[in-house]
Design an enzyme around this catalytic site. Structure first.
Site, PDB file in Angstrom:
ATOM      1  N   GLU A 266       0.784  31.459  34.299  1.00 25.71           N
ATOM      2  CA  GLU A 266       1.637  32.620  34.614  1.00 25.71           C
ATOM      3  C   GLU A 266       1.653  33.496  33.374  1.00 25.71           C
ATOM      4  OE1 GLU A 266       2.866  33.225  37.490  1.00 25.71           O
ATOM      5  OE2 GLU A 266       2.902  31.309  38.534  1.00 25.71           O
ATOM      6  N   CYS A 300       7.897  39.797  32.633  1.00 26.55           N
ATOM      7  CA  CYS A 300       6.476  39.818  32.975  1.00 26.55           C
ATOM      8  C   CYS A 300       6.236  40.837  34.077  1.00 26.55           C
ATOM      9  CB  CYS A 300       6.017  38.439  33.406  1.00 26.55           C
ATOM     10  SG  CYS A 300       7.122  37.694  34.596  1.00 26.55           S
TER      11      CYS A 300
HETATM   12  P1  NAD Z   1       3.764  33.203  24.028  1.00 25.51           P
HETATM   13  O1  NAD Z   1       2.402  33.117  24.623  1.00 25.51           O
HETATM   14  O2  NAD Z   1       3.887  33.627  22.621  1.00 25.51           O
HETATM   15  O3  NAD Z   1       4.499  31.794  24.121  1.00 25.51           O
HETATM   16  C1  NAD Z   1       4.747  31.146  25.358  1.00 25.51           C
HETATM   17  C2  NAD Z   1       4.830  29.651  25.132  1.00 25.51           C
HETATM   18  O4  NAD Z   1       3.555  29.172  24.779  1.00 25.51           O
HETATM   19  C3  NAD Z   1       5.772  29.232  23.998  1.00 25.51           C
HETATM   20  O5  NAD Z   1       6.469  28.079  24.385  1.00 25.51           O
HETATM   21  C4  NAD Z   1       4.807  28.950  22.870  1.00 25.51           C
HETATM   22  O6  NAD Z   1       5.310  28.053  21.911  1.00 25.51           O
HETATM   23  C5  NAD Z   1       3.646  28.335  23.653  1.00 25.51           C
HETATM   24  N1  NAD Z   1       2.336  28.342  22.982  1.00 25.51           N
HETATM   25  C6  NAD Z   1       1.814  29.305  22.209  1.00 25.51           C
HETATM   26  N2  NAD Z   1       0.587  28.915  21.778  1.00 25.51           N
HETATM   27  C7  NAD Z   1       0.338  27.702  22.318  1.00 25.51           C
HETATM   28  C8  NAD Z   1      -0.739  26.767  22.242  1.00 25.51           C
HETATM   29  N3  NAD Z   1      -1.819  26.998  21.504  1.00 25.51           N
HETATM   30  N4  NAD Z   1      -0.655  25.623  22.939  1.00 25.51           N
HETATM   31  C9  NAD Z   1       0.431  25.365  23.717  1.00 25.51           C
HETATM   32  N5  NAD Z   1       1.504  26.186  23.779  1.00 25.51           N
HETATM   33  C10 NAD Z   1       1.455  27.336  23.102  1.00 25.51           C
HETATM   34  O7  NAD Z   1       4.618  34.168  24.981  1.00 25.51           O
HETATM   35  P2  NAD Z   1       6.101  34.731  24.776  1.00 25.51           P
HETATM   36  O8  NAD Z   1       6.082  35.814  23.751  1.00 25.51           O
HETATM   37  O9  NAD Z   1       7.067  33.618  24.627  1.00 25.51           O
HETATM   38  O10 NAD Z   1       6.383  35.372  26.219  1.00 25.51           O
HETATM   39  C11 NAD Z   1       5.988  36.650  26.600  1.00 25.51           C
HETATM   40  C12 NAD Z   1       4.731  36.604  27.455  1.00 25.51           C
HETATM   41  O11 NAD Z   1       4.918  35.751  28.572  1.00 25.51           O
HETATM   42  C13 NAD Z   1       4.399  37.963  28.035  1.00 25.51           C
HETATM   43  O12 NAD Z   1       3.017  38.160  27.966  1.00 25.51           O
HETATM   44  C14 NAD Z   1       4.864  37.848  29.472  1.00 25.51           C
HETATM   45  O13 NAD Z   1       4.232  38.729  30.372  1.00 25.51           O
HETATM   46  C15 NAD Z   1       4.525  36.423  29.765  1.00 25.51           C
HETATM   47  N6  NAD Z   1       5.303  35.938  30.899  1.00 25.51           N
HETATM   48  C16 NAD Z   1       4.647  35.763  32.092  1.00 25.51           C
HETATM   49  C17 NAD Z   1       5.366  35.354  33.209  1.00 25.51           C
HETATM   50  C18 NAD Z   1       4.679  35.181  34.529  1.00 25.51           C
HETATM   51  O14 NAD Z   1       5.262  34.540  35.389  1.00 25.51           O
HETATM   52  N7  NAD Z   1       3.487  35.714  34.742  1.00 25.51           N
HETATM   53  C19 NAD Z   1       6.735  35.094  33.103  1.00 25.51           C
HETATM   54  C20 NAD Z   1       7.357  35.271  31.876  1.00 25.51           C
HETATM   55  C21 NAD Z   1       6.621  35.689  30.779  1.00 25.51           C
END
Ligand code: NAD
Length: 513
Positions: A266, A300
């Site tokens: 997602e 998102c």
């Molecule tokens: P992010 O990618 O920085 O982090 C999300 C999660 O991933 C965190 O828990 C982080 O610690 C983890 N993470 C990061 N690198 C990782 C790795 N190498 N291995 C495993 N886990 C890892 O995102 P964010 O800034 O927290 O959230 C914003 C983003 O999320 C935006 O792009 C938004 O569009 C997206 N989002 C999408 C949806 C959807 O349903 N499509 C919903 C909410 C947010």
């Protein structure tokens, strides 16, 4: 910070203190020396600390989750639903307190903070009903005295890695459905919102313990590059449901598929609303403004682009700019505030940089686009929401800036609007405002929106839990929450039973021994 409650009051209400364990695997484990500090975006102040999960504790958590799965997966699904029903009730009782913590930790307004918990309650209700509806199909066998059907079997321990902007509801979309499906769940929340996760786990696991069920929900906290990588590469975790940015999602997808594990992805969106001259303009105005401004553009599904019919472009955009000027930005704890802070200073820098790039690429800034100092919250991370008239050949509008920037475009024909709409790498949510059935049906046709979500006369943001949520293209293709998304949390098994006295082979093959 708030009218009636200070930070320690908000923490005490949900059972948190100055330092909190970030590891739950049946008990709260005082895992490591390393700590994460949670800061409030409202005023930049330190809220509390969380101990990070160490490798050894992670190992213990996975082992316990496997053990809990062995027991839990044998509990009849409707009985699993009863646990989720009780969890939903506990969340009802704690909605306001947890909502306040969400506002404090990620800056959502009061109604959005509570809405986050309401969404968990809604998913719980949905999951309870689902626990009696995990249906498989029955097929006619081509062989005499044979019966064929499919059944859905629990998958195993799964993991949910969540983003900061939905600090607990995304977990419930996955976990409540996975739990009625018979799975156990290891949650790694965002390091930017660990306190909300801990508080939710306290409520949820209080119910699990009271009803005497195995510890099906566990928690690990740490960075993506440490604990996150352990999860992605762990073959014992059958499914990784990941919510986050596109770059992180691409990496995780590669690691998990490298071990042939399953993922639900997602990822980021770049959602657009088409506003036709044949729409009800008041609805369109409200839909676009809410979509672009809610959660300070940190959804998102936030509306990032408005594609407006040239016949109404000038008046619509003028009204939109006027609406922006009346929207109050500030502390989410203050009455009348509709737009809270961005999550941190880095997000503010990203916002300013995108504005700068847009201007360099020929975009015209129509309003906002600056850092905002809010009196009494000088260290908070506030900006003035921006509207930018897009220019031809712009590239910044093809990427997701997780902040309140709305690009506006003019179109002459619906075909042209659709081209602008689909000409981005992401494919999460979309909408059209129009009362013309031909326009609406074109938008919903295969030539129309290429997104996972297509809305008519309602904005791109604010999905209901009953539908399957998710997007196409670089948004990752995952589906969560409603409809038949539950199938992602189970494995399909095709069963053939021979109740005859012979062994006929399929396709008429003969093998006479
Ligand atoms: P992010 O990618 O920085 O982090 C999300 C999660 O991933 C965190 O828990 C982080 O610690 C983890 N993470 C990061 N690198 C990782 C790795 N190498 N291995 C495993 N886990 C890892 O995102 P964010 O800034 O927290 O959230 C914003 C983003 O999320 C935006 O792009 C938004 O569009 C997206 N989002 C999408 C949806 C959807 O349903 N499509 C919903 C909410 C947010």
């Amino acid at each position: 910070m708030t009218k009636n409650r200070d930070v320690s009051g908000i923490l005490a209400d949900v059972g948190l203190s100055e330092t909190n364990s970030g590891s739950f695997n049946g008990n709260w484990v005082e895992s490591g020396k390393e700590r994460i500090t949670s800061f409030s975006p409202v005023d930049g102040s330190r809220i509390a600390e969380v101990t990070v999960t160490e490798r050894e504790t992670y190992e213990q958590t996975v082992r316990k989750s496997i053990k809990a799965f062995e027991e839990w997966s044998m509990v009849p699904a409707p009985e699993r639903g009863i646990l989720i029903r009780e969890i939903g009730n506990a969340l009802r009782l704690n909605k306001e307190k947890l909502g306040r913590l969400v506002s404090l930790e990620v800056g959502k307004t009061k109604s959005e903070g509570e809405g986050e918990i309401q969404e968990m309650i809604d998913v719980a209700d949905f999951a309870v009903g689902l626990s009696r509806q995990l249906y498989g199909l029955t097929m006619s066998s081509e062989r005499t005295n044979h019966r064929m059907y499919e059944q859905w079997v629990p998958l195993g321990p799964i993991s949910v890695i969540s983003s900061f902007n939905f600090p607990c509801s995304v977990w419930s979309w996955n976990s409540f459905i996975a739990a009625v499906a018979g799975d156990t769940v290891i949650w790694k929340p965002s390091s930017k919102a660990p306190l909300t996760a801990i508080a939710v786990m306290k409520v949820v696991n209080g119910v699990v313990k009271r009803l005497g069920y195995p510890d099906i929900f566990s928690l690990v906290i740490g960075s993506g590059s440490s604990i996150g990588e352990l999860i992605s590469s762990d073959h014992r975790i059958k499914l990784v449901s990941f919510t986050g940015s596109i770059p992180s999602g691409k990496h995780i997808s590669t690691v998990v598929s490298g071990r042939l594990g399953k993922t639900i992805l997602e990822l980021g969106g770049n959602n657009a609303a088409i506003v036709s001259s044949k729409s009800d303009l008041n609805i369109a105005l409200k839909g676009v403004a809410f979509g672009a401004l809610a959660t300070a553009g940190q959804r998102c599904t936030s509306t990032r682009r408005a594609i407006v019919d040239s016949r109404i472009y000038d008046s619509f955009v003028e009204k939109l700019v006027k609406a922006y000027s009346s929207v109050r930005v500030g502390s989410p704890f203050e009455e009348g505030v509709l737009v809270g802070p961005l999550i941190d200073g880095k997000a503010v820098d990203g916002f300013l940089k995108a504005i700068d790039t847009a201007k360099k690429e020929g975009g015209k800034l129509l309003c906002g686009g600056t850092r905002l100092t809010v009196k009494g919250h000088e260290k908070g991370h506030y900006v003035t929401p921006a509207i930018i008239e897009a220019s031809k050949g712009m590239t910044i509008d093809k990427t997701e800036t997780f902040a309140p920037i709305l690009y506006v475009y003019r179109y002459e024909t619906l075909e042209e609007a659709m081209d602008i709409h689909n000409n981005v790498p992401q494919g999460l949510s979309s909408s059209i405002f129009s009362n013309d059935v031909r326009e609406v049906e074109y938008f919903l046709s295969s030539r129309g929106s290429d997104c996972g979500i297509a809305n008519v006369n309602t904005g791109t943001a604010g999905a209901e839990i009953g539908g399957a949520f998710g997007g196409e293209k670089e948004t990752g293709g995952g589906r969560e929450s409603g409809s038949d998304s539950w199938k992602n949390y189970m494995r399909r098994q095709t069963v053939t039973i021979n109740y005859g006295k012979d062994l006929p082979l399929s396709q008429g093959v003969r093998f006479d021994v």
